[in-house]
Design a protein around this motif. Structure first.
Motif, mmCIF file in Angstrom:
data_model
loop_
_atom_site.group_PDB
_atom_site.id
_atom_site.type_symbol
_atom_site.label_atom_id
_atom_site.label_comp_id
_atom_site.label_asym_id
_atom_site.label_seq_id
_atom_site.Cartn_x
_atom_site.Cartn_y
_atom_site.Cartn_z
ATOM 1 N N VAL A 16 0.827 -1.210 0.000
ATOM 2 C CA VAL A 16 0.000 0.000 0.000
ATOM 3 C C VAL A 16 0.859 1.256 0.000
ATOM 4 O O VAL A 16 0.666 2.172 -0.808
ATOM 5 N N VAL A 17 1.818 1.305 0.916
ATOM 6 C CA VAL A 17 2.543 2.552 1.164
ATOM 7 C C VAL A 17 3.376 2.981 -0.037
ATOM 8 O O VAL A 17 3.447 4.178 -0.356
ATOM 9 N N ALA A 18 4.017 2.033 -0.732
ATOM 10 C CA ALA A 18 4.887 2.416 -1.849
ATOM 11 C C ALA A 18 4.120 3.159 -2.952
ATOM 12 O O ALA A 18 4.468 4.293 -3.288
ATOM 13 N N PRO A 19 3.050 2.573 -3.533
ATOM 14 C CA PRO A 19 2.336 3.333 -4.564
ATOM 15 C C PRO A 19 1.576 4.525 -4.005
ATOM 16 O O PRO A 19 1.432 5.552 -4.684
ATOM 17 N N PHE A 20 1.098 4.422 -2.754
ATOM 18 C CA PHE A 20 0.397 5.553 -2.137
ATOM 19 C C PHE A 20 1.327 6.753 -2.008
ATOM 20 O O PHE A 20 0.943 7.898 -2.284
ATOM 21 N N GLY A 176 5.954 -8.985 -7.017
ATOM 22 C CA GLY A 176 6.182 -9.034 -5.579
ATOM 23 C C GLY A 176 6.167 -7.672 -4.916
ATOM 24 O O GLY A 176 6.005 -6.634 -5.558
ATOM 25 N N VAL A 177 6.367 -7.688 -3.609
ATOM 26 C CA VAL A 177 6.107 -6.542 -2.747
ATOM 27 C C VAL A 177 6.726 -5.234 -3.240
ATOM 28 O O VAL A 177 6.044 -4.215 -3.342
ATOM 29 N N THR A 178 8.012 -5.241 -3.571
ATOM 30 C CA THR A 178 8.685 -3.992 -3.939
ATOM 31 C C THR A 178 8.234 -3.447 -5.281
ATOM 32 O O THR A 178 8.513 -2.292 -5.605
ATOM 33 N N SER A 179 7.510 -4.246 -6.058
ATOM 34 C CA SER A 179 7.040 -3.775 -7.362
ATOM 35 C C SER A 179 5.981 -2.689 -7.227
ATOM 36 O O SER A 179 5.639 -2.034 -8.215
ATOM 37 N N GLY A 180 5.465 -2.477 -6.030
ATOM 38 C CA GLY A 180 4.476 -1.431 -5.826
ATOM 39 C C GLY A 180 5.004 -0.053 -6.165
ATOM 40 O O GLY A 180 4.255 0.816 -6.634
ATOM 41 N N LEU A 181 6.291 0.170 -5.938
ATOM 42 C CA LEU A 181 6.901 1.446 -6.284
ATOM 43 C C LEU A 181 6.930 1.628 -7.795
ATOM 44 O O LEU A 181 6.600 2.707 -8.312
ATOM 45 N N ASP A 182 7.294 0.563 -8.522
ATOM 46 C CA ASP A 182 7.324 0.630 -9.983
ATOM 47 C C ASP A 182 5.915 0.760 -10.552
ATOM 48 O O ASP A 182 5.693 1.488 -11.529
ATOM 49 N N LEU A 183 4.960 0.071 -9.937
ATOM 50 C CA LEU A 183 3.570 0.184 -10.371
ATOM 51 C C LEU A 183 3.071 1.618 -10.220
ATOM 52 O O LEU A 183 2.446 2.176 -11.134
ATOM 53 N N GLY A 184 3.356 2.225 -9.063
ATOM 54 C CA GLY A 184 2.908 3.587 -8.829
ATOM 55 C C GLY A 184 3.456 4.559 -9.851
ATOM 56 O O GLY A 184 2.729 5.394 -10.397
ATOM 57 N N LEU A 185 4.748 4.456 -10.149
ATOM 58 C CA LEU A 185 5.364 5.349 -11.129
ATOM 59 C C LEU A 185 4.833 5.087 -12.532
ATOM 60 O O LEU A 185 4.612 6.030 -13.304
ATOM 61 N N TYR A 186 4.605 3.812 -12.872
ATOM 62 C CA TYR A 186 4.061 3.506 -14.194
ATOM 63 C C TYR A 186 2.655 4.084 -14.347
ATOM 64 O O TYR A 186 2.327 4.700 -15.375
ATOM 65 N N LEU A 187 1.815 3.895 -13.333
ATOM 66 C CA LEU A 187 0.454 4.410 -13.403
ATOM 67 C C LEU A 187 0.441 5.932 -13.424
ATOM 68 O O LEU A 187 -0.382 6.540 -14.120
ATOM 69 N N LEU A 188 1.338 6.538 -12.672
ATOM 70 C CA LEU A 188 1.415 7.997 -12.672
ATOM 71 C C LEU A 188 1.794 8.496 -14.068
ATOM 72 O O LEU A 188 1.216 9.466 -14.569
#
Length: 223
Positions: A16-20, A176-188
């Protein structure tokens, strides 16, 4: 755009926190983004799967309001060994049990409504895609999850694509878990633009990993 980040009992905090934080940080560079932590049953304190870590849902999950809904996975024992020897409490704290309990809440119905909405994107991190697949919401779709759950995801009728981020239109999933940061940047980048995404990437001093897969272009020769 309004991005809602889903909380449920036993969620993985980093999912949650990484993409948030990516979307929250973008507000320093644009007025086009707003963010909320939400739960299917409305505002409340939600305990994660890591003891002593909880987050507060300030609103209810609302597909009629949200442009983007991000669903995390769970934190717990991922592959129980000697499951017959587990106590009831230990068994309830496993990732399969935590994810399974979400199916008894209002979450699957709200996610089904979101996927049916023409202007809403549903994204997942790690085991979040397993919630969708267990609810029968993404049969035949392209998706990914944590590497330990890929067989389960494939067995549910999902086309497993082994990429860091898989973009299937209104469904975007990450590994996996750390991919949330990459997901957030991609969606942004996809939803707001590359200039804003690059500004956040520089702020975080993070370089995105892997390829964001889309069903586009020629297949590799010999694949």
């Amino acid at each position: 755009m309004l991005a809602q980040f889903v909380l449920f009992d036993g969620f993985d905090p980093l999912d949650v926190v990484a993409p948030f934080e990516v979307f929250s940080a973008s507000k320093a560079f644009t007025d086009q983004v707003s963010v909320e932590l939400v739960a299917a049953d409305g505002p409340r304190e939600v305990h994660s799967g890591i003891p002593a870590i909880s987050l507060t849902a300030t609103a209810g999950l609302d597909p009629d309001r949200a442009d983007l809904i991000v669903v995390p996975g769970a934190a717990g024992r991922s592959l129980p060994q000697g499951e017959d020897d587990l106590t009831d409490a230990e068994r309830e704290a496993t990732i399969p049990a935590i994810l399974g309990r979400t199916l008894t809440t209002g979450l699957p119905g709200l996610l089904a409504k979101a996927l049916a909405a023409p202007d809403t994107t549903v994204a997942t991190v790690c085991g979040g895609s397993l919630i969708l697949s267990m609810a029968g919401l993404i049969d035949g779709r392209n998706a990914v999850t944590h590497h330990q759950g890929l067989d389960v995801l494939g067995a549910s009728g999902v086309n497993v694509t082994r990429a860091r981020v898989v973009d299937d239109g209104d469904l975007v999933t990450a590994g996996g878990v750390t991919s949330g940061l990459d997901l957030g940047l991609y969606l942004l980048e996809r939803e707001v633009g590359p200039k804003i995404a690059l500004a956040v990437e520089r702020l975080f001093e993070h370089e995105r990993r892997g390829v964001a897969w889309r069903d586009h272009g020629p297949a590799p020769v010999g694949a």
